[in-house]
Write a protein that holds these residues in place. Sequence first.
Motif, PDB file in Angstrom:
ATOM      1  N   GLY A  74       9.230  15.923  -0.068  1.00 58.15           N
ATOM      2  CA  GLY A  74       8.888  16.976  -1.018  1.00 58.15           C
ATOM      3  C   GLY A  74      10.041  17.423  -1.894  1.00 58.15           C
ATOM      4  N   GLY A  75      11.224  16.848  -1.716  1.00 58.25           N
ATOM      5  CA  GLY A  75      12.355  17.217  -2.558  1.00 58.25           C
ATOM      6  C   GLY A  75      12.134  16.770  -3.993  1.00 58.25           C
ATOM      7  N   GLU A  76      12.764  17.452  -4.947  1.00 59.46           N
ATOM      8  CA  GLU A  76      12.564  17.106  -6.350  1.00 59.46           C
ATOM      9  C   GLU A  76      13.274  15.815  -6.713  1.00 59.46           C
ATOM     10  N   ARG A  77      12.855  15.232  -7.807  1.00 59.83           N
ATOM     11  CA  ARG A  77      13.451  13.980  -8.263  1.00 59.83           C
ATOM     12  C   ARG A  77      14.879  14.206  -8.759  1.00 59.83           C
ATOM     13  N   GLY A  78      15.672  13.157  -8.707  1.00 61.51           N
ATOM     14  CA  GLY A  78      17.006  13.202  -9.279  1.00 61.51           C
ATOM     15  C   GLY A  78      16.920  13.108 -10.800  1.00 61.51           C
ATOM     16  N   GLY A 110       8.093  18.142  10.831  1.00 59.88           N
ATOM     17  CA  GLY A 110       8.963  19.273  11.119  1.00 59.88           C
ATOM     18  C   GLY A 110      10.415  18.884  11.225  1.00 59.88           C
ATOM     19  N   ARG A 111      10.673  17.582  11.476  1.00 55.46           N
ATOM     20  CA  ARG A 111      12.059  17.144  11.620  1.00 55.46           C
ATOM     21  C   ARG A 111      12.673  16.733  10.287  1.00 55.46           C
ATOM     22  N   SER A 112      11.854  16.586   9.223  1.00 55.10           N
ATOM     23  CA  SER A 112      12.349  16.093   7.944  1.00 55.10           C
ATOM     24  C   SER A 112      12.704  17.254   7.028  1.00 55.10           C
ATOM     25  N   ARG A 113      13.806  17.113   6.343  1.00 58.21           N
ATOM     26  CA  ARG A 113      14.218  18.115   5.371  1.00 58.21           C
ATOM     27  C   ARG A 113      13.968  17.611   3.966  1.00 58.21           C
ATOM     28  N   ALA A 114      13.552  18.520   3.113  1.00 57.32           N
ATOM     29  CA  ALA A 114      13.388  18.151   1.707  1.00 57.32           C
ATOM     30  C   ALA A 114      14.760  17.794   1.139  1.00 57.32           C
ATOM     31  N   LEU A 121       0.817  -1.206   0.000  1.00 59.71           N
ATOM     32  CA  LEU A 121       0.000   0.000   0.000  1.00 59.71           C
ATOM     33  C   LEU A 121       0.858   1.268   0.000  1.00 59.71           C
ATOM     34  N   ALA A 122       1.978   1.227   0.725  1.00 64.07           N
ATOM     35  CA  ALA A 122       2.856   2.396   0.775  1.00 64.07           C
ATOM     36  C   ALA A 122       3.460   2.689  -0.587  1.00 64.07           C
ATOM     37  N   GLN A 123       3.811   1.635  -1.329  1.00 69.02           N
ATOM     38  CA  GLN A 123       4.307   1.820  -2.691  1.00 69.02           C
ATOM     39  C   GLN A 123       3.276   2.546  -3.547  1.00 69.02           C
ATOM     40  N   LYS A 124       2.022   2.183  -3.364  1.00 68.44           N
ATOM     41  CA  LYS A 124       0.956   2.724  -4.207  1.00 68.44           C
ATOM     42  C   LYS A 124       0.589   4.149  -3.834  1.00 68.44           C
ATOM     43  N   TYR A 125       0.580   4.470  -2.527  1.00 69.75           N
ATOM     44  CA  TYR A 125       0.031   5.742  -2.090  1.00 69.75           C
ATOM     45  C   TYR A 125       1.071   6.748  -1.592  1.00 69.75           C
ATOM     46  N   HIS A 126       2.360   6.420  -1.659  1.00 71.32           N
ATOM     47  CA  HIS A 126       3.354   7.365  -1.153  1.00 71.32           C
ATOM     48  C   HIS A 126       3.272   8.688  -1.919  1.00 71.32           C
ATOM     49  N   PRO A 127       3.203   9.826  -1.231  1.00 74.75           N
ATOM     50  CA  PRO A 127       3.060  11.131  -1.902  1.00 74.75           C
ATOM     51  C   PRO A 127       4.175  11.442  -2.879  1.00 74.75           C
ATOM     52  N   ASP A 128       5.406  11.064  -2.555  1.00 72.57           N
ATOM     53  CA  ASP A 128       6.523  11.366  -3.447  1.00 72.57           C
ATOM     54  C   ASP A 128       6.484  10.530  -4.708  1.00 72.57           C
ATOM     55  N   ALA A 129       5.649   9.495  -4.716  1.00 74.16           N
ATOM     56  CA  ALA A 129       5.487   8.668  -5.911  1.00 74.16           C
ATOM     57  C   ALA A 129       4.192   9.012  -6.628  1.00 74.16           C
ATOM     58  N   GLY A 130       3.598  10.154  -6.249  1.00 73.46           N
ATOM     59  CA  GLY A 130       2.377  10.604  -6.897  1.00 73.46           C
ATOM     60  C   GLY A 130       1.113  10.038  -6.293  1.00 73.46           C
ATOM     61  N   GLY A 131       1.209   9.473  -5.094  1.00 71.00           N
ATOM     62  CA  GLY A 131       0.054   8.852  -4.461  1.00 71.00           C
ATOM     63  C   GLY A 131      -0.793   9.838  -3.656  1.00 71.00           C
ATOM     64  N   ASP A 132      -1.795   9.283  -2.981  1.00 71.54           N
ATOM     65  CA  ASP A 132      -2.744  10.054  -2.181  1.00 71.54           C
ATOM     66  C   ASP A 132      -2.169  10.240  -0.783  1.00 71.54           C
ATOM     67  N   GLU A 133      -1.873  11.505  -0.414  1.00 73.14           N
ATOM     68  CA  GLU A 133      -1.245  11.764   0.873  1.00 73.14           C
ATOM     69  C   GLU A 133      -2.155  11.375   2.032  1.00 73.14           C
ATOM     70  N   ALA A 134      -3.472  11.659   1.892  1.00 73.06           N
ATOM     71  CA  ALA A 134      -4.408  11.322   2.967  1.00 73.06           C
ATOM     72  C   ALA A 134      -4.488   9.809   3.164  1.00 73.06           C
ATOM     73  N   LYS A 135      -4.512   9.082   2.057  1.00 77.91           N
ATOM     74  CA  LYS A 135      -4.563   7.622   2.137  1.00 77.91           C
ATOM     75  C   LYS A 135      -3.271   7.076   2.733  1.00 77.91           C
ATOM     76  N   ALA A 149      10.659  10.179   5.025  1.00 80.97           N
ATOM     77  CA  ALA A 149       9.559  10.625   4.179  1.00 80.97           C
ATOM     78  C   ALA A 149       8.233  10.546   4.905  1.00 80.97           C
ATOM     79  N   ALA A 150       8.063   9.528   5.745  1.00 79.03           N
ATOM     80  CA  ALA A 150       6.796   9.382   6.432  1.00 79.03           C
ATOM     81  C   ALA A 150       6.547  10.548   7.370  1.00 79.03           C
ATOM     82  N   GLY A 151       7.607  11.086   7.974  1.00 77.67           N
ATOM     83  CA  GLY A 151       7.445  12.200   8.900  1.00 77.67           C
ATOM     84  C   GLY A 151       6.841  13.407   8.236  1.00 77.67           C
ATOM     85  N   ALA A 152       7.040  13.528   6.925  1.00 77.19           N
ATOM     86  CA  ALA A 152       6.492  14.685   6.219  1.00 77.19           C
ATOM     87  C   ALA A 152       4.986  14.619   6.153  1.00 77.19           C
TER      88      ALA A 152
END
Length: 321
Positions: free
Chosen positions: A194-198, A126-130, A29-43, A117-120
Amino acid sequence: MAAGKTFYDILGVSKSASDKEIKSAFRKLAQKYHPDAGGDEAKFKEISEAYETLSDEKKRKEYDQMLMFGGMPGAGGAYGGGYGAGAGASGWGDIFDSIFSGNGAWGSDWGSGFAGAAGAAGAGAGRSRARKGGDLSLTVDVSAEDAFRGVTHKVTYRIPSTGEQQTITVSVPAGAVDGGKLRYKRRGEYGVAGGERGDLVVTTHVEEHPLFKRKGADVTMEVPVSVYEAALGCTVDVPTPGGATVRLKVPAGTQTGKKFRFKEMGAPDVKHRGRTGALLVEIKVQVPTNLSDDERDAMTKLREADTRDYREKVNRYKATY
């Protein structure tokens, strides 16, 4: 959390699921919904909350007891703020930091891509840096002919952090060289918090041509001529990398190794747009290895009649013992 749904429902597992089954369900599920992978942040936040509770033996036990008595712990429920996103510094963000750093469900391959990434998505944001994602690399094989004129290739590659396959059209420019690199912005690994892709770095591997050799944009080739042609002179039609033909006039008395230069008949210069390298033609004088009787007689007469000293420099240093 949706009304009537338990944490088990959210992860799609039974109440008797093992730790291994819970981890496996969360990973998918995390693979599918991770925000940095274009998934649903709420989910993603919802499944993260469920996993935080069910992956902890003590919290899971308390959660099961609440369910037995008809309670519905979770966001907005009897335990909201205990198990929910408002858990604070010791909440699910800390647990994800552990998981994503290689101590949990995904191991070291996932740790580098999702650390923090999950902390974001939760209280630990607040502890995670982009952080920008890492560059990915691949190699594309190109024929010598395609390298001269340019070609496009569709290639598929894998994103290590999510396992997903992505396809991109690689445009190999005319004049591409072996070991050349093409960089595609923001097509590499996903960023963190939230950091940009490589970037995706594509290296071209150009196959050797049976006739033409490369020196950057300049192209070299060897043209064999007979000993008779070299002595008397001749005209040779020479192919070029671009598919044209040029006429080379070989003067009488040309020696092996003699080079002729044709400007702008080589390969396109990838470093200087609009420019083309030169074609360098090297003469290789071929001596016949099998002579007929008539040829041998004729060559013998020519040799006997020739009074030139071809080894004058060598003879200067002959030992005088």
